[in-house]
Design a protein around this motif. Structure first.
Motif, PDB file in Angstrom:
ATOM      1  N   SER A 256      28.418  -0.053 -43.127  1.00 28.14           N
ATOM      2  CA  SER A 256      29.481  -0.678 -43.166  1.00 28.14           C
ATOM      3  C   SER A 256      30.094  -0.102 -44.568  1.00 28.14           C
ATOM      4  N   ALA A 293      33.867  -2.020 -41.156  1.00 26.57           N
ATOM      5  CA  ALA A 293      32.709  -0.854 -40.179  1.00 26.57           C
ATOM      6  C   ALA A 293      33.377   0.278 -40.919  1.00 26.57           C
ATOM      7  N   ASP A 296      30.100   3.387 -39.225  1.00 33.36           N
ATOM      8  CA  ASP A 296      30.474   2.508 -37.856  1.00 33.36           C
ATOM      9  C   ASP A 296      31.559   2.516 -36.943  1.00 33.36           C
TER      10      ASP A 296
END
Length: 479
Positions: A256, A293, A296
């Protein structure tokens, strides 16, 4: 020596530092995430223990761990680890980035006492709505719950046998009176729980328990050494980079993304969708803008086109003005500033000229624009940031840091060497718990370089940011 253990989403890291706080050695073991349904994200707590054992075994193969004088913990926040009366997990842990409990979160957030006492919106990723979801959808499991622990605190139970949490992690559950730094009976009752289901609370620099003899013997550690309260991963990272006083801040490019600012007092503003949590040290708090994200998003794109994240970013060259493509990094919803569990990511403006490098730049820019959303929310509360320290795996990308510095119009300091993330912060908290010092141990690292905003590109990035915001507003109206 002092040992920091960081239970992350993608792996467990064990890190040793000396009395001089220099990193001596580290080892990691990977973890996988299960996504059985859209919006779900789970891990088996047994996998956490296996990964920790593997990391400690690898570390012990290179260093004599008998000289370790304290252990500190950090970990992914918000996870709902539900245990029965025999301390056995009743189901896989529901992780921080799981959004299944969006309806339950909205129900709890509609009760004014949650924002009033916690200082935060009740986000779907928080622990409290997950328990309400379990009560509604898995009542047979809910009725067997004896304890609810956060991920790192399940690891602590294995290490010490004690049910203990600390303020920074507990603040992300939705059950903590964040000003008083204590569990609240009314908030717990709203999810069918009581204080008996909760671990005891301490400060992150306090001793939570002693290392169990059988664990010590297995890994060559001394029995009875103190295990510190520790911290949630972001507060631990703040301890690691010395962000503990008002005006100090960091940007984290991990799974994150986090924009983190330390505060000397408690100053919540839930309507901004910022998190206002307790810090890992007594009498201190912090604000966080969180995007779900960051790396990610880049990892997702790398899987899509083939290659690794570093292969995609290493050859990008100097920072360029944004092109036509826009990427919204909302792969599993978003927190700050939207509090939107339903929104999903998108590429827009693709054209024949869009090659792999152009799309990679769009992904990096999209995450940078999400950080600008967080910065605008923080600025609206009166919190002022003059510079940032970069942490997290994504900080290895010079191009990404240059884009973020330009988008935020802030210089970004890059530490000269070593790992100053959550495991390092946990090791510093172990030093504090062992009586080696206090807040002065959490000093900033030596800086290798400062990345300044690229002023010549500021207007181009600002114009694209305006298109980014308009794109979100249009996308959220789609069914």
């Amino acid at each position: 020596m002092f040992l920091g253990l960081d239970l992350g989403t993608s792996g467990v890291k064990a890190l040793l530092i000396g009395d001089d706080q220099e990193v001596i050695a580290d080892a990691t073991a990977s973890l996988a995430v299960s996504r059985p349904h859209s919006g779900w994200s789970e891990q088996d707590p047994a996998d956490w223990l296996d990964a920790t054992k593997a990391a400690l075994t690898a570390l012990g193969a290179t260093r004599d761990l008998s000289a370790v004088r304290g252990v500190g913990l950090s970990g992914q926040m918000h996870g709902a680890t539900m245990l029965d009366a025999a301390d056995q997990p009743l189901r896989p842990c529901i992780l921080w980035n799981d959004t299944r409990a969006h309806a339950e979160a909205a129900n709890l957030d509609a009760d004014p006492k949650f924002r009033a006492l916690t200082g935060n919106i009740v986000f779907p990723g928080f622990t409290a709505p997950k328990l309400l979801w379990c009560q509604r959808h898995e009542p047979d499991i809910f009725n067997q719950i004896a304890k609810v622990l956060l991920p790192k605190d399940y690891l602590r139970l294995w290490l010490t046998g004690a049910y203990v949490s600390e303020m920074s992690d507990a603040a992300g559950t939705g059950w903590l009176d964040t000003k008083k730094r204590d569990w609240d009976d009314e908030l717990l009752a709203a999810t069918g729980l009581t204080c008996d289901h909760m671990p005891a609370l301490i400060e992150g620099s306090d001793v939570s328990g002693d290392l169990r003899p059988e664990i010590a013997k297995r890994f060559g550690l001394k029995p009875g050494i103190p295990v510190a309260g520790g911290a949630g991963d972001n507060a631990a990272s703040a301890i690691g980079v010395g962000v503990v006083r008002a005006g100090e801040a960091f940007v984290s490019l991990g799974t994150s993304g986090v924009l983190f600012a330390a505060n000397d007092g408690y100053a919540p503003d839930p309507d901004t969708a910022l998190h206002t949590f307790c810090h890992a040290l007594p009498g201190r708090w912090h604000q966080m803008g969180v995007i779900l994200a960051a790396t990610d998003a880049l990892a997702w794109y790398a899987r899509l086109v083939g290659g690794t994240a570093s292969q995609l970013t290493d050859g990008l060259g100097p920072l360029r003005a944004p092109g036509r493509p826009i990427f919204l990094p909302y792969l599993g919803g978003e927190r700050t500033p939207h509090n939107n569990a339903h929104i999903r990511g998108a590429f827009l403006g693709l054209e024949h000229a869009t090659d792999r490098d152009a799309a990679t730049r769009a992904v990096l820019e999209g995450v940078a624009f999400a950080f600008r959303d967080c910065h605008a929310a923080m600025d609206a509360t009166g919190t002022r940031i003059s510079r940032l320290t970069a942490v997290g795996g994504g900080a290895a990308s010079q191009y990404w840091l240059q884009a973020i510095a330009t988008v935020l119009n802030l210089p970004i300091d890059v530490p000269v060497k070593g790992d100053f993330g959550a495991a390092f912060g946990a090791a510093r908290l172990a030093m504090m718990a062992a009586g080696q010092g206090g807040i002065e141990l959490a000093h900033p690292p030596e800086i290798k370089q400062t990345i300044e905003p690229e002023r010549a590109l500021s207007d181009a990035f600002s114009e694209t940011y305006d298109r980014y915001k308009k794109t979100y507003r249009a996308l959220k109206e789609l069914p």
